[in-house]
Scaffold this motif. Structure first.
Motif, short mmCIF file in Angstrom:
data_model
loop_
_atom_site.label_atom_id
_atom_site.label_comp_id
_atom_site.label_asym_id
_atom_site.label_seq_id
_atom_site.Cartn_x
_atom_site.Cartn_y
_atom_site.Cartn_z
N TYR A 48 3.72 -9.71 5.90
CA TYR A 48 2.44 -10.13 5.47
C TYR A 48 2.01 -8.88 4.74
N TYR A 49 2.75 -7.59 4.78
CA TYR A 49 2.33 -6.42 4.40
C TYR A 49 3.10 -6.24 2.97
N GLN A 50 3.93 -7.07 2.36
CA GLN A 50 4.39 -7.37 1.20
C GLN A 50 3.61 -7.34 -0.05
N GLY A 83 10.75 -6.37 3.68
CA GLY A 83 9.89 -5.70 4.70
C GLY A 83 10.42 -4.27 5.02
N VAL A 84 10.47 -3.79 5.95
CA VAL A 84 10.88 -2.30 6.30
C VAL A 84 12.30 -2.43 7.20
N HIS A 85 12.99 -1.20 7.29
CA HIS A 85 14.24 -1.01 7.63
C HIS A 85 14.34 -1.72 9.21
N ALA A 107 12.70 2.11 2.71
CA ALA A 107 11.54 1.52 3.23
C ALA A 107 11.62 1.71 4.93
N GLY A 108 11.06 2.70 5.39
CA GLY A 108 10.95 3.02 6.64
C GLY A 108 9.70 2.72 7.51
N CYS A 109 9.49 3.48 8.35
CA CYS A 109 8.20 3.22 9.38
C CYS A 109 7.93 4.37 10.13
N SER A 110 6.50 5.02 9.76
CA SER A 110 6.22 6.17 10.52
C SER A 110 6.13 5.97 12.00
N LEU A 111 5.82 4.81 12.56
CA LEU A 111 5.88 4.68 13.93
C LEU A 111 7.34 4.82 14.51
N SER A 112 8.12 4.16 13.83
CA SER A 112 9.69 3.95 14.14
C SER A 112 10.10 5.61 14.11
N ILE A 136 8.61 -3.52 18.73
CA ILE A 136 9.63 -3.91 17.89
C ILE A 136 9.73 -2.85 16.90
N ASN A 137 8.69 -2.18 16.49
CA ASN A 137 8.57 -1.21 15.25
C ASN A 137 9.40 0.08 16.15
N CYS A 138 10.82 0.14 16.03
CA CYS A 138 11.61 1.15 16.55
C CYS A 138 12.84 0.94 16.05
N ALA A 194 2.56 6.78 16.64
CA ALA A 194 1.48 5.91 16.08
C ALA A 194 1.74 5.52 14.66
N CYS A 195 1.21 4.64 13.97
CA CYS A 195 1.48 4.09 12.72
C CYS A 195 0.27 4.86 11.80
N MET A 196 0.95 5.56 10.90
CA MET A 196 0.26 6.26 9.81
C MET A 196 -0.95 5.36 9.13
N VAL A 197 -0.61 4.09 9.10
CA VAL A 197 -1.53 3.21 8.28
C VAL A 197 -2.91 2.67 9.20
N HIS A 198 -2.43 2.41 10.50
CA HIS A 198 -3.29 2.17 11.30
C HIS A 198 -4.25 3.20 12.16
N GLU A 199 -3.85 4.36 11.92
CA GLU A 199 -4.59 5.45 12.58
C GLU A 199 -5.52 6.03 11.84
N PRO A 222 -3.80 -4.22 16.71
CA PRO A 222 -3.95 -3.53 17.99
C PRO A 222 -3.26 -2.08 17.90
N GLU A 223 -2.59 -1.85 16.72
CA GLU A 223 -2.00 -0.46 16.25
C GLU A 223 -3.30 0.63 15.85
N CYS A 224 -4.32 0.13 15.82
CA CYS A 224 -5.53 0.84 15.55
C CYS A 224 -5.85 1.63 16.62
N ASP A 287 -2.90 0.87 2.26
CA ASP A 287 -1.70 0.32 2.05
C ASP A 287 -0.53 1.12 2.80
N CYS A 288 0.62 0.41 3.34
CA CYS A 288 1.56 1.03 3.99
C CYS A 288 2.69 1.58 2.75
N PRO A 289 2.71 2.61 2.60
CA PRO A 289 3.73 3.33 1.59
C PRO A 289 5.31 3.00 1.85
N HIS A 290 5.56 2.44 2.91
CA HIS A 290 6.97 1.90 3.30
C HIS A 290 7.04 0.68 2.75
N MET A 291 6.17 -0.19 3.27
CA MET A 291 6.30 -1.54 2.85
C MET A 291 6.26 -1.82 1.31
N LYS A 292 5.29 -0.90 0.70
CA LYS A 292 4.99 -1.06 -0.77
C LYS A 292 6.25 -0.51 -1.29
FE1 SF4 Z 1 5.26 1.23 10.32
FE2 SF4 Z 1 2.80 1.21 10.15
FE3 SF4 Z 1 4.10 0.65 7.80
FE4 SF4 Z 1 4.13 -1.31 10.00
S1 SF4 Z 1 2.24 -0.72 8.86
S2 SF4 Z 1 5.73 -0.42 8.60
S3 SF4 Z 1 4.16 0.35 11.61
S4 SF4 Z 1 4.00 2.60 9.10
#
Ligand code: SF4
Ligand code: 13P
Length: 336
Positions: A48-50, A83-85, A107-112, A136-138, A194-199, A222-224, A287-292
């Motif tokens: 959904y974040y695409q 999506g992300v990796h 396309a990574g993920c700060s949380l992972s 699962i975000n790992c 933590a997730c950079m987007v939700h924090e 709930p990542e907030c 916006d999530c810079p990884h997803m985008k």
């Molecule tokens: Fe990772 Fe957060 Fe982006 Fe989801 S929104 S991919 S948890 S950085």
């Protein structure tokens, strides 16, 4: 011919992406992507974040749980993961005989990234009486070190499947972990990720929005952080947030998650108003810079050249599969 400099650039795509390739601007990418889907028996899975265009051309749009379930079940020859990796990697783990490609391998993920396997291995070894539940975000390296995986849709269910006496390490998201501790009355040991987007949501700006829109329901992922979750009327995964906005009679919603989800919310409830919760910076939405990093052009190129592809060591893939399958079994039993 849609793409120039193909042979030279193709070699680099697996590492560097499609930056050397250009797409003919006259091409109708929706038409081309639909043609490639049929020709290659490909399935496009999108989170959904695409960006909206990618969501509109996808075969399935969902949250992490739905996407994993679709990836496991598909008979398509190629899974195109918008999506992300870690999501594409999970698809490969669950359905290894399929080719899995992702529009941008970066396309990574700060949380992972906040949970490197060597550090986590030591943490786990320091607590031998604990089992590990990982979000699962790992990476696959963390999944391999876990007893069971969860997503934001089923985290409570997975945690509740263990007795209250069971000592649990929850990784890598401290915010989701602390929320689940609260709703289950547990005291799980939390990895500090933590997730950079939700924090980054600003509580002050959210409260000001609530004052300006007194009838709006505030909904949050709930990542907030706890301070944001405390002022939410509803907390859930992206799919749960979407369903809430469809069923709830309110006409206005303040949405505290990545803004990509607003596309489906507006499509499914065109008569309602959705206000993105503002982050603690000069932007109006988050916006999530990884997803985008993914775009319609990259999606087209990735389907045309079937690159970049997700490759994994079979031993890691097999080890990471067990805790994901355990999650899918617990979820299926509960009808999720
Ligand atoms: Fe990772 Fe957060 Fe982006 Fe989801 S929104 S991919 S948890 S950085
Ligand atoms: P869900 O897909 O479980 O809602 O999680 C959101 C997210 O941050 C994905 O990266």
């Amino acid at each position: 011919m849609a793409v120039m400099h193909v042979d030279a650039a193709k070699k680099n795509v697996q590492q560097a992406g499609f930056m050397d390739l250009e797409v003919d601007p006259r091409l109708d990418l929706f038409q081309e992507i639909n043609r490639l889907k049929k020709e290659k028996n490909a399935l496009i899975l999108a989170h959904y974040y695409q960006e909206p265009d990618i969501q509109d051309v996808a075969d399935y749009i969902g949250d992490s749980l739905g996407l994993a379930q679709q990836a496991e079940q598909t008979k398509a020859d190629m899974i195109v993961f918008a999506g992300v990796h870690f999501m594409a990697e999970t698809a490969k783990i669950l359905n290894p005989s399929r080719k899995v490609v992702i529009p941008d391998l970066k396309a990574g993920c700060s949380l992972s990234d906040s949970c490197p396997p060597p550090l986590f291995k030591r943490f786990r070894e320091a607590h031998p009486d604990h089992i590990v539940i990982s979000y699962i975000n790992c990476s696959a390296g963390i999944k391999e070190l876990s007893d069971v995986i969860c997503t934001s849709s089923n985290a409570k269910l997975i945690v509740d499947s263990f007795t209250k006496e069971q000592k649990i390490i929850f990784a890598p998201d401290k915010n989701l972990g602390s929320y689940i501790n609260k709703v289950t009355g547990r005291n799980m040991l939390l990895w500090n990720g933590a997730c950079m987007v939700h924090e980054i949501f600003s509580l002050e700006k959210i409260i000001n929005l609530k004052i300006r829109h007194p009838k709006a329901k505030m909904i949050a992922h709930p990542e907030c952080e706890d301070s944001v979750l405390r002022v939410a009327d509803f907390i859930g995964s992206t799919t749960q947030l979407l369903h809430f906005t469809e069923k709830d009679p309110s006409k206005e919603f303040i949405v505290a998650t990545e803004t990509g989800i607003l596309h489906q919310m507006m499509k499914n409830s065109p008569d309602k108003i959705f206000i993105p919760a503002p982050p603690d910076n000069a932007c109006a939405c988050n916006d999530c810079p990884h997803m985008k990093l993914n775009s319609l052009e990259k999606l087209y190129l990735c389907m045309e050249y079937e690159l970049p592809e997700i490759h994994m060591e079979p031993s890691l893939r097999e080890a990471a599969r067990k805790p994901i399958e355990r999650m899918l079994q617990i979820s299926a039993k509960a009808g999720l």
